[in-house]
Design a protein around this motif. Structure first.
Motif, PDB file in Angstrom:
ATOM      1  N   CYS A 107     -56.163 -19.297  25.977  1.00 37.50           N
ATOM      2  CA  CYS A 107     -57.626 -19.476  26.012  1.00 37.50           C
ATOM      3  C   CYS A 107     -58.260 -18.716  27.179  1.00 37.50           C
ATOM      4  O   CYS A 107     -59.224 -19.189  27.789  1.00 37.50           O
ATOM      5  CB  CYS A 107     -57.996 -20.954  26.068  1.00 37.50           C
ATOM      6  SG  CYS A 107     -57.418 -21.896  24.652  1.00 37.50           S
ATOM      7  N   ASP A 108     -57.682 -17.550  27.481  1.00 39.51           N
ATOM      8  CA  ASP A 108     -58.190 -16.715  28.567  1.00 39.51           C
ATOM      9  C   ASP A 108     -58.946 -15.540  27.943  1.00 39.51           C
ATOM     10  O   ASP A 108     -58.356 -14.495  27.626  1.00 39.51           O
ATOM     11  CB  ASP A 108     -57.030 -16.230  29.437  1.00 39.51           C
ATOM     12  CG  ASP A 108     -57.498 -15.509  30.697  1.00 39.51           C
ATOM     13  OD1 ASP A 108     -58.635 -14.995  30.706  1.00 39.51           O
ATOM     14  OD2 ASP A 108     -56.713 -15.447  31.666  1.00 39.51           O
ATOM     15  N   GLY A 109     -60.245 -15.695  27.766  1.00 35.99           N
ATOM     16  CA  GLY A 109     -61.044 -14.686  27.090  1.00 35.99           C
ATOM     17  C   GLY A 109     -61.054 -13.344  27.794  1.00 35.99           C
ATOM     18  O   GLY A 109     -60.982 -12.293  27.157  1.00 35.99           O
ATOM     19  N   SER A 110     -61.149 -13.364  29.118  1.00 37.37           N
ATOM     20  CA  SER A 110     -61.183 -12.104  29.876  1.00 37.37           C
ATOM     21  C   SER A 110     -59.876 -11.343  29.728  1.00 37.37           C
ATOM     22  O   SER A 110     -59.871 -10.117  29.539  1.00 37.37           O
ATOM     23  CB  SER A 110     -61.451 -12.391  31.358  1.00 37.37           C
ATOM     24  OG  SER A 110     -62.730 -12.949  31.532  1.00 37.37           O
ATOM     25  N   ALA A 111     -58.759 -12.064  29.790  1.00 37.12           N
ATOM     26  CA  ALA A 111     -57.453 -11.419  29.641  1.00 37.12           C
ATOM     27  C   ALA A 111     -57.269 -10.894  28.224  1.00 37.12           C
ATOM     28  O   ALA A 111     -56.696  -9.813  28.017  1.00 37.12           O
ATOM     29  CB  ALA A 111     -56.334 -12.400  29.988  1.00 37.12           C
ATOM     30  N   ALA A 112     -57.752 -11.642  27.232  1.00 44.53           N
ATOM     31  CA  ALA A 112     -57.643 -11.207  25.838  1.00 44.53           C
ATOM     32  C   ALA A 112     -58.447  -9.930  25.614  1.00 44.53           C
ATOM     33  O   ALA A 112     -57.987  -8.992  24.954  1.00 44.53           O
ATOM     34  CB  ALA A 112     -58.127 -12.312  24.900  1.00 44.53           C
ATOM     35  N   ALA A 113     -59.654  -9.877  26.172  1.00 50.37           N
ATOM     36  CA  ALA A 113     -60.491  -8.687  26.040  1.00 50.37           C
ATOM     37  C   ALA A 113     -59.837  -7.489  26.720  1.00 50.37           C
ATOM     38  O   ALA A 113     -59.842  -6.372  26.181  1.00 50.37           O
ATOM     39  CB  ALA A 113     -61.871  -8.948  26.639  1.00 50.37           C
ATOM     40  N   ALA A 114     -59.259  -7.708  27.893  1.00 51.28           N
ATOM     41  CA  ALA A 114     -58.594  -6.613  28.619  1.00 51.28           C
ATOM     42  C   ALA A 114     -57.383  -6.111  27.844  1.00 51.28           C
ATOM     43  O   ALA A 114     -57.143  -4.895  27.755  1.00 51.28           O
ATOM     44  CB  ALA A 114     -58.185  -7.087  30.008  1.00 51.28           C
ATOM     45  N   ALA A 115     -56.605  -7.042  27.267  1.00 51.17           N
ATOM     46  CA  ALA A 115     -55.416  -6.652  26.501  1.00 51.17           C
ATOM     47  C   ALA A 115     -55.809  -5.891  25.243  1.00 51.17           C
ATOM     48  O   ALA A 115     -55.146  -4.920  24.856  1.00 51.17           O
ATOM     49  CB  ALA A 115     -54.598  -7.890  26.146  1.00 51.17           C
ATOM     50  N   MET A 116     -56.896  -6.307  24.594  1.00 53.18           N
ATOM     51  CA  MET A 116     -57.365  -5.610  23.399  1.00 53.18           C
ATOM     52  C   MET A 116     -57.861  -4.208  23.755  1.00 53.18           C
ATOM     53  O   MET A 116     -57.578  -3.230  23.051  1.00 53.18           O
ATOM     54  CB  MET A 116     -58.479  -6.406  22.729  1.00 53.18           C
ATOM     55  CG  MET A 116     -59.048  -5.761  21.464  1.00 53.18           C
ATOM     56  SD  MET A 116     -57.850  -5.692  20.098  1.00 53.18           S
ATOM     57  CE  MET A 116     -57.981  -7.394  19.490  1.00 53.18           C
ATOM     58  N   HIS A 117     -58.595  -4.105  24.862  1.00 53.12           N
ATOM     59  CA  HIS A 117     -59.093  -2.799  25.303  1.00 53.12           C
ATOM     60  C   HIS A 117     -57.923  -1.857  25.592  1.00 53.12           C
ATOM     61  O   HIS A 117     -57.940  -0.682  25.180  1.00 53.12           O
ATOM     62  CB  HIS A 117     -59.961  -2.969  26.552  1.00 53.12           C
ATOM     63  CG  HIS A 117     -60.707  -1.732  26.947  1.00 53.12           C
ATOM     64  ND1 HIS A 117     -60.096  -0.669  27.576  1.00 53.12           N
ATOM     65  CD2 HIS A 117     -62.015  -1.373  26.787  1.00 53.12           C
ATOM     66  CE1 HIS A 117     -60.989   0.279  27.796  1.00 53.12           C
ATOM     67  NE2 HIS A 117     -62.156  -0.112  27.325  1.00 53.12           N
ATOM     68  N   GLU A 118     -56.910  -2.366  26.273  1.00 59.74           N
ATOM     69  CA  GLU A 118     -55.729  -1.561  26.595  1.00 59.74           C
ATOM     70  C   GLU A 118     -55.017  -1.124  25.314  1.00 59.74           C
ATOM     71  O   GLU A 118     -54.593   0.038  25.180  1.00 59.74           O
ATOM     72  CB  GLU A 118     -54.784  -2.372  27.485  1.00 59.74           C
ATOM     73  CG  GLU A 118     -53.522  -1.630  27.882  1.00 59.74           C
ATOM     74  CD  GLU A 118     -52.586  -2.479  28.729  1.00 59.74           C
ATOM     75  OE1 GLU A 118     -51.447  -2.031  28.950  1.00 59.74           O
ATOM     76  OE2 GLU A 118     -52.988  -3.582  29.142  1.00 59.74           O
ATOM     77  N   HIS A 119     -54.891  -2.042  24.358  1.00 57.19           N
ATOM     78  CA  HIS A 119     -54.220  -1.748  23.091  1.00 57.19           C
ATOM     79  C   HIS A 119     -54.939  -0.651  22.313  1.00 57.19           C
ATOM     80  O   HIS A 119     -54.329   0.318  21.855  1.00 57.19           O
ATOM     81  CB  HIS A 119     -54.143  -3.032  22.264  1.00 57.19           C
ATOM     82  CG  HIS A 119     -53.817  -2.833  20.820  1.00 57.19           C
ATOM     83  ND1 HIS A 119     -52.714  -2.134  20.374  1.00 57.19           N
ATOM     84  CD2 HIS A 119     -54.474  -3.254  19.694  1.00 57.19           C
ATOM     85  CE1 HIS A 119     -52.691  -2.123  19.045  1.00 57.19           C
ATOM     86  NE2 HIS A 119     -53.754  -2.788  18.620  1.00 57.19           N
TER      87      HIS A 119
END
Length: 229
Positions: free
Chosen positions: A189-201
């Motif tokens: 439930c870490d939205g910022s980390a999820a967004a960063a991981a998606m951006h990196e992907h």
């Protein structure tokens, strides 16, 4: 060849696979009669499948000349497509990464596990990879419960067209690792980390696909010429 009882869906799947795997090359004329003979079916399911593929933007009708497969994305179109995905996918995963029942962590985790099992021992996984990538990102978008966004995204047919370029991730290991990082952040439930991981992907995926242009004579070369943002 004797005719085989095949549904339009069977014919659609067969033709779609041939196009994605470049067995029917980009820009090649689509001969309905020849395909019907090759597949051992009448022309009717082939025509219906071609219409569906036209909706997927994998086939186009040329006035007075019949049907052809669509050309591959060029580098500029690829960049534009990934810029669109950086806007939508990154925003979507951050929005759905909340501590509520709509959080898609369970379903995307199951999808990654299913994909790993489906490719075990296989050497050519392009078909499985495009289906997995479509489902993985699709589950995140569906969790938004926003039909306008989902329909606009699906109309780009981004997964179909990028995976036609070349086998960017030949064994799927890179995609799995990147998807698992997104899943871990969503599950936490870490939205910022999820967004960063998606951006990196997505950024990494763009450069993997853009590498296809480096191998063609007369095209732009090197990551600096493929600037995404």
């Amino acid at each position: 060849m004797p005719r085989i009882r095949r549904t339009t869906e069977d014919v659609y799947d067969a033709l779609r696979a041939r196009i994605l795997e470049n067995e029917i090359e980009p820009g090649e004329r689509v001969n309905i009669d020849a395909l019907a003979r090759d597949l051992g079916v009448s022309q009717t399911p082939v025509r219906e499948a071609v219409r569906q593929l036209e909706g997927d933007n994998l086939i186009v009708k040329v006035p007075g000349k019949g049907y052809r497969t669509t050309p591959l994305l060029d580098l500029e179109r690829l960049r534009q497509l990934f810029e669109f995905r950086l806007l939508v996918d990154v925003w979507a995963v951050e929005v759905v990464t909340t501590n509520r029942l709509g959080n898609p962590a369970r379903v995307i985790g199951q999808e990654i596990d299913r994909f790993e099992l489906s490719i075990a021992g296989k050497t050519d996984i392009r078909r499985e990879l495009v289906l997995h990538d479509t489902r993985f990102h699709g589950y995140i978008l569906r969790a938004l419960s926003n039909e306008v966004v989902r329909e606009a995204y699906e109309q780009t047919h981004s997964h179909l067209h990028t995976f036609r370029l070349y086998a960017a991730d030949i064994d799927g290991s890179i995609t799995i690792a990147e998807h698992r990082r997104i899943w871990a952040a969503v599950e936490s439930c870490d939205g910022s980390a999820a967004a960063a991981a998606m951006h990196e992907h997505l950024t990494a995926a763009f450069y993997r696909f853009a590498a296809a242009f480096d191998e063609a004579p007369g095209t732009l070369r090197g990551p600096a010429t493929h600037r995404l943002y």
